[in-house]
Design a protein around this motif. Structure first.
Motif, PDB file in Angstrom:
ATOM      1  N   PRO A 181      -5.235   2.304  -7.354  1.00  0.00           N
ATOM      2  CA  PRO A 181      -4.695   2.958  -8.555  1.00  0.00           C
ATOM      3  C   PRO A 181      -3.560   3.928  -8.260  1.00  0.00           C
ATOM      4  CG  PRO A 181      -6.901   3.777  -8.027  1.00  0.00           C
ATOM      5  CD  PRO A 181      -6.667   2.591  -7.157  1.00  0.00           C
ATOM      6  N   ALA A 182      -3.386   4.304  -6.990  1.00  0.00           N
ATOM      7  CA  ALA A 182      -2.288   5.213  -6.644  1.00  0.00           C
ATOM      8  C   ALA A 182      -0.939   4.500  -6.619  1.00  0.00           C
ATOM      9  CB  ALA A 182      -2.552   5.854  -5.281  1.00  0.00           C
ATOM     10  N   VAL A 183      -0.956   3.156  -6.595  1.00  0.00           N
ATOM     11  CA  VAL A 183       0.294   2.394  -6.555  1.00  0.00           C
ATOM     12  C   VAL A 183       0.879   2.299  -7.960  1.00  0.00           C
ATOM     13  CG1 VAL A 183       1.338   0.154  -6.051  1.00  0.00           C
ATOM     14  CG2 VAL A 183      -0.443   1.060  -4.540  1.00  0.00           C
ATOM     15  N   LYS A 184       2.095   2.758  -8.116  1.00  0.00           N
ATOM     16  CA  LYS A 184       2.769   2.679  -9.412  1.00  0.00           C
ATOM     17  C   LYS A 184       3.199   1.240  -9.670  1.00  0.00           C
ATOM     18  CE  LYS A 184       6.687   4.549 -12.020  1.00  0.00           C
ATOM     19  NZ  LYS A 184       7.887   5.425 -11.964  1.00  0.00           N
ATOM     20  N   THR A 185       2.967   0.740 -10.889  1.00  0.00           N
ATOM     21  CA  THR A 185       3.282  -0.649 -11.206  1.00  0.00           C
ATOM     22  C   THR A 185       4.242  -0.753 -12.385  1.00  0.00           C
ATOM     23  OG1 THR A 185       1.382  -0.865 -12.689  1.00  0.00           O
ATOM     24  CG2 THR A 185       1.048  -1.459 -10.361  1.00  0.00           C
ATOM     25  N   LEU A 186       4.941  -1.879 -12.427  1.00  0.00           N
ATOM     26  CA  LEU A 186       5.724  -2.293 -13.588  1.00  0.00           C
ATOM     27  C   LEU A 186       5.278  -3.716 -13.885  1.00  0.00           C
ATOM     28  CD1 LEU A 186       8.079  -1.715 -15.602  1.00  0.00           C
ATOM     29  CD2 LEU A 186       9.563  -2.906 -13.978  1.00  0.00           C
ATOM     30  N   LYS A 195       0.803  -1.220   0.000  1.00  0.00           N
ATOM     31  CA  LYS A 195       0.000   0.000   0.000  1.00  0.00           C
ATOM     32  C   LYS A 195       0.835   1.270   0.000  1.00  0.00           C
ATOM     33  CE  LYS A 195      -0.757   0.264   5.020  1.00  0.00           C
ATOM     34  NZ  LYS A 195      -1.797   0.321   6.071  1.00  0.00           N
ATOM     35  N   ASN A 196       2.096   1.195   0.446  1.00  0.00           N
ATOM     36  CA  ASN A 196       2.927   2.394   0.498  1.00  0.00           C
ATOM     37  C   ASN A 196       4.184   2.307  -0.364  1.00  0.00           C
ATOM     38  OD1 ASN A 196       1.351   3.901   2.445  1.00  0.00           O
ATOM     39  ND2 ASN A 196       2.046   2.446   3.984  1.00  0.00           N
ATOM     40  N   VAL A 197       4.257   1.311  -1.254  1.00  0.00           N
ATOM     41  CA  VAL A 197       5.476   1.162  -2.057  1.00  0.00           C
ATOM     42  C   VAL A 197       5.565   2.234  -3.134  1.00  0.00           C
ATOM     43  CG1 VAL A 197       5.641  -1.325  -1.653  1.00  0.00           C
ATOM     44  CG2 VAL A 197       4.395  -0.480  -3.664  1.00  0.00           C
ATOM     45  N   LYS A 198       6.795   2.489  -3.560  1.00  0.00           N
ATOM     46  CA  LYS A 198       7.008   3.416  -4.669  1.00  0.00           C
ATOM     47  C   LYS A 198       6.819   2.718  -6.018  1.00  0.00           C
ATOM     48  CE  LYS A 198      10.335   6.037  -1.908  1.00  0.00           C
ATOM     49  NZ  LYS A 198      11.765   6.391  -1.719  1.00  0.00           N
ATOM     50  N   LEU A 199       7.001   1.371  -6.009  1.00  0.00           N
ATOM     51  CA  LEU A 199       6.846   0.611  -7.247  1.00  0.00           C
ATOM     52  C   LEU A 199       6.480  -0.827  -6.909  1.00  0.00           C
ATOM     53  CD1 LEU A 199       7.188   0.493 -10.382  1.00  0.00           C
ATOM     54  CD2 LEU A 199       9.529  -0.312  -9.953  1.00  0.00           C
ATOM     55  N   LEU A 200       5.495  -1.374  -7.635  1.00  0.00           N
ATOM     56  CA  LEU A 200       5.106  -2.771  -7.495  1.00  0.00           C
ATOM     57  C   LEU A 200       5.354  -3.482  -8.822  1.00  0.00           C
ATOM     58  CD1 LEU A 200       3.745  -5.231  -6.218  1.00  0.00           C
ATOM     59  CD2 LEU A 200       1.522  -4.244  -6.841  1.00  0.00           C
ATOM     60  N   ILE A 201       6.100  -4.576  -8.776  1.00  0.00           N
ATOM     61  CA  ILE A 201       6.417  -5.377  -9.961  1.00  0.00           C
ATOM     62  C   ILE A 201       5.544  -6.633  -9.926  1.00  0.00           C
ATOM     63  CG2 ILE A 201       8.220  -6.629 -11.198  1.00  0.00           C
ATOM     64  CD1 ILE A 201      10.241  -4.763  -9.687  1.00  0.00           C
ATOM     65  N   LEU A 202       4.805  -6.873 -11.010  1.00  0.00           N
ATOM     66  CA  LEU A 202       3.908  -8.027 -11.047  1.00  0.00           C
ATOM     67  C   LEU A 202       3.643  -8.454 -12.472  1.00  0.00           C
ATOM     68  CD1 LEU A 202       0.188  -6.955 -10.471  1.00  0.00           C
ATOM     69  CD2 LEU A 202       2.009  -5.319 -11.000  1.00  0.00           C
ATOM     70  N   GLN A 203       3.248  -9.724 -12.607  1.00  0.00           N
ATOM     71  CA  GLN A 203       2.821 -10.210 -13.909  1.00  0.00           C
ATOM     72  C   GLN A 203       1.496  -9.556 -14.280  1.00  0.00           C
ATOM     73  OE1 GLN A 203       2.402 -14.464 -14.129  1.00  0.00           O
ATOM     74  NE2 GLN A 203       2.359 -14.487 -16.369  1.00  0.00           N
ATOM     75  N   LYS A 204       1.357  -9.215 -15.549  1.00  0.00           N
ATOM     76  CA  LYS A 204       0.116  -8.601 -16.023  1.00  0.00           C
ATOM     77  C   LYS A 204      -1.062  -9.499 -15.685  1.00  0.00           C
ATOM     78  CE  LYS A 204      -2.044  -5.359 -18.400  1.00  0.00           C
ATOM     79  NZ  LYS A 204      -2.031  -3.932 -17.993  1.00  0.00           N
ATOM     80  N   ASN A 205      -2.030  -8.948 -14.945  1.00  0.00           N
ATOM     81  CA  ASN A 205      -3.154  -9.747 -14.472  1.00  0.00           C
ATOM     82  C   ASN A 205      -4.321  -8.800 -14.197  1.00  0.00           C
ATOM     83  OD1 ASN A 205      -5.004 -11.111 -12.667  1.00  0.00           O
ATOM     84  ND2 ASN A 205      -3.423 -12.663 -12.345  1.00  0.00           N
TER      85      ASN A 205
END
Length: 282
Positions: free
Chosen positions: A232-237, A213-223
């Motif tokens: 939606p405030a969480v930035k993703t890669l 909830k407070n990360v600067k970036l979340l890395i995940l498989q497209k899902n």
């Protein structure tokens, strides 16, 4: 580690009574058999279905341990040691872990998912250790007890943390998030492990995502299922083998290895010594 008694009292919201209020502690233990137990140990008397750390306090006092976090002070020990009395010793351990984590200010990566947490953590450690002094979860220390113990292992030489977190029911991740307090998150996958602890798959996903909830970036498989439940405030890669994502990957097995073609800003290729689907995904 060097923590004053007064700081511990506040950190775990405890009532203190003891013989040496001017002490400092330099290590934490939950195991009465540990050879590291000494006068500088803060012993958390955890309780469970088949164990009760309070039973070992008399023996630990004889062995030189002075500081104890307890639900209640055992009979005949009141004037023999320092006691931090709390409602729940596990909660106190988690509170201490969160307090200790706040003393350090370097990047921390948190990993969760139904599987792959430990192997991803170990691979990241292998890849990043030439450039960083890394503190990471030992083995699979990702539980309500394991996470605070992992974080308490931080010392002044570390400059990167990699911790994994596992949950089996609702309400657990919100206790682990402030202990790890990650900057970067990695979600490995969402499978069927621990399904019995949740009302639905959506509930399980929501609980796991609380770690980020407070990360600067979340890395995940497209899902799309996961992303629909993500703040939606969480930035993703995102990455994917077949869907449109930030990072697109194609794989080609070659004997005992697999060649990965990766497109992210530019195209490049790597070869990994695995051919099974789980290892390639990790």
């Amino acid at each position: 580690m060097s923590i004053r008694i007064q700081d511990i009292i506040r950190a775990i919201d405890s009532r203190f009574t003891g013989i040496r209020p001017d002490m400092e502690i330099d290590n934490v233990s939950i195991d009465s058999r540990s050879l590291q137990n000494n006068a500088g140990t803060l012993f958390f008397a955890l309780t469970g279905q088949n164990h009760d750390g309070h039973r070992y306090i008399n023996k630990l006092i004889e062995d030189g341990v002075v500081n104890f976090v307890v639900n209640a002070i055992p009979i005949h020990t009141e004037n023999k040691a320092n006691f931090f009395v709390v409602d729940n010793t596990l909660t106190a351990l988690q509170q201490f872990g969160a307090y200790y984590r706040r003393l350090f200010h370097f990047p921390v990566i948190a990993i969760t998912g139904s599987s792959g947490k430990t192997i991803v953590k170990e691979w990241l450690n292998y890849l990043l250790s030439p450039d960083y002094n890394i503190i990471r979860s030992p083995k699979s220390y990702n539980s309500q007890v394991g996470v605070p113990l992992s974080v308490i292992g931080i010392n002044g030489k570390h400059n990167l943390g990699i911790f994994e977190a596992g949950i089996s029911t609702i309400g657990e991740m919100e206790k682990l998030e402030p202990i790890i307090n990650p900057d970067t998150g990695i979600l490995t996958n969402i499978g069927t492990a621990h399904d019995e602890g949740f009302e639905s798959r959506a509930q399980k996903i929501k609980e796991k995502l609380k770690l980020f909830k407070n990360v600067k970036l979340l890395i995940l498989q497209k899902n799309t299922e996961v992303e629909a439940l993500l703040d939606p405030a969480v930035k993703t890669l995102t990455w994917s083998f077949d869907a449109e994502a930030d990072v697109h990957i194609t794989s080609a097995p070659s004997g005992s290895t697999t060649r990965l073609n990766i497109s992210y800003k530019s195209d490049f290729e790597i070869t990994i010594p695995f051919t099974d689907a789980a290892s390639i995904e990790n």
